[in-house]
Scaffold this active site. Structure first.
Site, PDB file in Angstrom:
ATOM      1  N   THR A   9      60.034  11.937  36.747  1.00 47.28           N
ATOM      2  CA  THR A   9      59.241  10.954  37.504  1.00 47.28           C
ATOM      3  C   THR A   9      59.665   9.539  37.094  1.00 47.28           C
ATOM      4  OG1 THR A   9      57.412  10.802  35.920  1.00 47.28           O
ATOM      5  CG2 THR A   9      57.261  12.546  37.582  1.00 47.28           C
ATOM      6  N   GLY A  10      59.470   8.607  37.996  1.00 52.71           N
ATOM      7  CA  GLY A  10      59.826   7.215  37.705  1.00 52.71           C
ATOM      8  C   GLY A  10      61.313   7.088  37.418  1.00 52.71           C
ATOM      9  N   ASN A  12      63.768   5.854  39.303  1.00 53.02           N
ATOM     10  CA  ASN A  12      64.552   4.825  40.003  1.00 53.02           C
ATOM     11  C   ASN A  12      64.908   3.671  39.069  1.00 53.02           C
ATOM     12  OD1 ASN A  12      61.548   4.280  40.509  1.00 53.02           O
ATOM     13  ND2 ASN A  12      62.485   2.286  40.864  1.00 53.02           N
ATOM     14  N   SER A  13      64.438   3.723  37.837  1.00 52.52           N
ATOM     15  CA  SER A  13      64.578   2.556  36.968  1.00 52.52           C
ATOM     16  C   SER A  13      64.655   2.984  35.505  1.00 52.52           C
ATOM     17  CB  SER A  13      63.331   1.678  37.209  1.00 52.52           C
ATOM     18  OG  SER A  13      63.232   0.660  36.258  1.00 52.52           O
ATOM     19  N   GLY A  14      65.181   2.086  34.677  1.00 54.64           N
ATOM     20  CA  GLY A  14      65.089   2.199  33.215  1.00 54.64           C
ATOM     21  C   GLY A  14      65.414   3.554  32.618  1.00 54.64           C
ATOM     22  N   TYR A 164      47.170  -0.077  27.824  1.00 55.80           N
ATOM     23  CA  TYR A 164      48.436   0.672  27.817  1.00 55.80           C
ATOM     24  C   TYR A 164      48.548   1.497  26.524  1.00 55.80           C
ATOM     25  CZ  TYR A 164      53.534   1.426  27.624  1.00 55.80           C
ATOM     26  OH  TYR A 164      54.786   1.983  27.519  1.00 55.80           O
TER      27      TYR A 164
HETATM   28  N1  NAP Z   1      60.682   0.269  27.678  1.00 54.85           N
HETATM   29  C1  NAP Z   1      60.125   0.549  26.517  1.00 54.85           C
HETATM   30  O1  NAP Z   1      60.335  -0.136  25.495  1.00 54.85           O
HETATM   31  C2  NAP Z   1      59.224   1.751  26.390  1.00 54.85           C
HETATM   32  C3  NAP Z   1      58.690   2.039  25.130  1.00 54.85           C
HETATM   33  C4  NAP Z   1      57.867   3.122  24.992  1.00 54.85           C
HETATM   34  C5  NAP Z   1      57.568   3.924  26.077  1.00 54.85           C
HETATM   35  N2  NAP Z   1      58.080   3.619  27.303  1.00 54.85           N
HETATM   36  C6  NAP Z   1      57.734   4.507  28.418  1.00 54.85           C
HETATM   37  O2  NAP Z   1      58.912   4.972  29.042  1.00 54.85           O
HETATM   38  C7  NAP Z   1      58.644   5.308  30.400  1.00 54.85           C
HETATM   39  C8  NAP Z   1      59.699   4.699  31.308  1.00 54.85           C
HETATM   40  O3  NAP Z   1      59.506   3.296  31.353  1.00 54.85           O
HETATM   41  P1  NAP Z   1      60.697   2.242  31.400  1.00 54.85           P
HETATM   42  O4  NAP Z   1      60.672   1.509  30.127  1.00 54.85           O
HETATM   43  O5  NAP Z   1      61.941   2.887  31.843  1.00 54.85           O
HETATM   44  O6  NAP Z   1      60.123   1.222  32.496  1.00 54.85           O
HETATM   45  P2  NAP Z   1      60.538   0.924  34.012  1.00 54.85           P
HETATM   46  O7  NAP Z   1      61.958   0.523  34.085  1.00 54.85           O
HETATM   47  O8  NAP Z   1      59.513  -0.032  34.517  1.00 54.85           O
HETATM   48  O9  NAP Z   1      60.359   2.333  34.700  1.00 54.85           O
HETATM   49  C9  NAP Z   1      59.093   2.854  34.991  1.00 54.85           C
HETATM   50  C10 NAP Z   1      59.230   3.782  36.158  1.00 54.85           C
HETATM   51  O10 NAP Z   1      57.939   4.323  36.483  1.00 54.85           O
HETATM   52  C11 NAP Z   1      57.765   4.166  37.874  1.00 54.85           C
HETATM   53  N3  NAP Z   1      56.359   4.097  38.260  1.00 54.85           N
HETATM   54  C12 NAP Z   1      55.457   3.152  37.946  1.00 54.85           C
HETATM   55  N4  NAP Z   1      54.287   3.423  38.549  1.00 54.85           N
HETATM   56  C13 NAP Z   1      54.471   4.556  39.257  1.00 54.85           C
HETATM   57  C14 NAP Z   1      53.653   5.327  40.095  1.00 54.85           C
HETATM   58  N5  NAP Z   1      52.395   4.972  40.363  1.00 54.85           N
HETATM   59  N6  NAP Z   1      54.156   6.442  40.660  1.00 54.85           N
HETATM   60  C15 NAP Z   1      55.443   6.808  40.422  1.00 54.85           C
HETATM   61  N7  NAP Z   1      56.276   6.104  39.662  1.00 54.85           N
HETATM   62  C16 NAP Z   1      55.794   4.988  39.081  1.00 54.85           C
HETATM   63  C17 NAP Z   1      58.478   2.882  38.228  1.00 54.85           C
HETATM   64  O11 NAP Z   1      58.686   2.796  39.622  1.00 54.85           O
HETATM   65  P3  NAP Z   1      58.816   1.340  40.344  1.00 54.85           P
HETATM   66  O12 NAP Z   1      60.191   0.858  40.069  1.00 54.85           O
HETATM   67  O13 NAP Z   1      58.567   1.703  41.773  1.00 54.85           O
HETATM   68  O14 NAP Z   1      57.757   0.478  39.754  1.00 54.85           O
HETATM   69  C18 NAP Z   1      59.741   3.076  37.413  1.00 54.85           C
HETATM   70  O15 NAP Z   1      60.628   3.925  38.081  1.00 54.85           O
HETATM   71  C19 NAP Z   1      57.229   4.815  30.667  1.00 54.85           C
HETATM   72  O16 NAP Z   1      56.334   5.894  30.580  1.00 54.85           O
HETATM   73  C20 NAP Z   1      56.987   3.830  29.553  1.00 54.85           C
HETATM   74  O17 NAP Z   1      55.616   3.689  29.282  1.00 54.85           O
HETATM   75  C21 NAP Z   1      58.912   2.548  27.478  1.00 54.85           C
END
Ligand code: NAP
Length: 282
Positions: A9-10, A12-14, A164
């Site tokens: 899930t999610g 498309n990004s990161g 969060y």
């Molecule tokens: N980055 C960090 O340092 C970090 C640290 C600890 C944990 N995490 C966790 O890692 C995971 C991935 O996050 P990321 O850092 O890669 O951030 P990100 O680039 O913002 O990716 C988050 C993804 O979740 C999607 N998303 C958000 N709301 C959604 C919804 N309602 N339904 C379906 N998809 C949804 C976003 O889609 P859109 O593009 O459409 O918004 C995006 O694809 C998250 O669970 C985050 O909490 C990240």
């Protein structure tokens, strides 16, 4: 991973995008689950450029919406007859308190309730495809999170960072509870702490300050590819076979805080969550 069907899930990004790419590179069939198909197609194009002839598909689901989760699960089940890996990766943080169409605070909905509802919908398939794995993306920030059982919706007080952190702690505790419930089923449930990763997280929170802060920290952050390593490991590695109810960081099992391991609190949280969702159990 040839022959294994995986959902991210999610993606498309990161971290999610790199997780999907890495699983495709391991020959898995990957279903990229995104809430916005246009953004999803951009990410799919990126993967298509990296891998020749990948087994990959794009599907839509908003994990903050129960009806969207139910619709996705039923579409998925009509296309695929098994599911070996579910990576609950989608996550978000919102500067201002917002409510979803289902009446839940949005951070809680995306980061905690969504993974629960999606896993519940797909559990019969995960069980019939066992051995299978659920991977829940938590965060090291869970350590300063709290379990506020009488205010899970943050009605009394809202701070985006706190909400969060709390949601990630709740997801970690739910991971432990679900792993216990599923003992013997062949479905493993584990949590991942990906580290501090340069992604879009926080940039769309609605706070310009938060976006700037994230930008400034970029040099100290892991790349999304590095950030995806532990998710990919927990989703695919043979070394993880038979491990469930664990939390992984840097591809190793880590011990988490006393609160997260409090069995009584985990049980109370489980009951409260089922009540909130209006479901008996799963
Ligand atoms: N980055 C960090 O340092 C970090 C640290 C600890 C944990 N995490 C966790 O890692 C995971 C991935 O996050 P990321 O850092 O890669 O951030 P990100 O680039 O913002 O990716 C988050 C993804 O979740 C999607 N998303 C958000 N709301 C959604 C919804 N309602 N339904 C379906 N998809 C949804 C976003 O889609 P859109 O593009 O459409 O918004 C995006 O694809 C998250 O669970 C985050 O909490 C990240």
């Amino acid at each position: 991973m040839k022959g294994k069907i995986c959902i991210v899930t999610g993606s498309n990004s990161g971290i999610g995008k790199e997780t999907a790419l890495a699983l495709v590179e391991l020959n898995a069939t990957v279903v990229m689950v995104v809430r916005n198909l246009e953004r999803g197609h951009n990410a799919l194009d990126y993967i298509l450029q990296e891998v020749e002839d990948p087994h990959i598909e794009l599907m839509q689901c908003d994990v903050a919406s129960r009806s969207s989760i139910e619709k996705f699960a039923s579409e998925f089940e009509s296309k695929f007859d098994s599911l070996h890996v579910l990576v609950n990766n989608a996550g978000a943080v919102f500067n201002k308190r917002q409510m979803t169409e289902d009446g839940f605070e949005r951070t809680l909905a995306v980061d905690y309730l969504g993974p629960i509802l999606l896993t519940r919908e797909l559990l019969p398939l995960l069980k019939s495809s066992a051995p299978s794995r659920v991977v829940n993306l938590c965060s090291g920030l869970y350590k300063s999170g709290q379990v506020i059982l009488d205010d899970l919706q943050s009605e009394k007080k809202y701070s985006s960072q706190k909400v969060y952190r709390n949601a990630k702690l709740l997801l970690l505790m739910h991971t432990y509870s679900l792993a216990k419930k599923l003992e013997g089923s062949g479905v493993a449930v584990n949590a991942v702490l990906p580290g501090f990763v340069a992604t879009n997280l926080g940039k769309n929170s609605g706070s310009r300050m938060q976006g700037l802060m994230f930008g400034m920290m970029k040099p100290f952050q892991l790349t999304p590819k590095e950030g995806a390593e532990t998710s990919v490991y927990v989703a695919s590695s043979k070394e993880v076979d038979g491990l469930s109810g664990k939390c992984f960081s840097k591809k190793e099992v880590v011990t988490t805080t006393d609160i997260s391991n409090d069995g009584h609190l985990q049980q109370q949280l489980w009951i409260k969550t089922m009540e909130m969702l209006g479901i008996n159990d799963y």
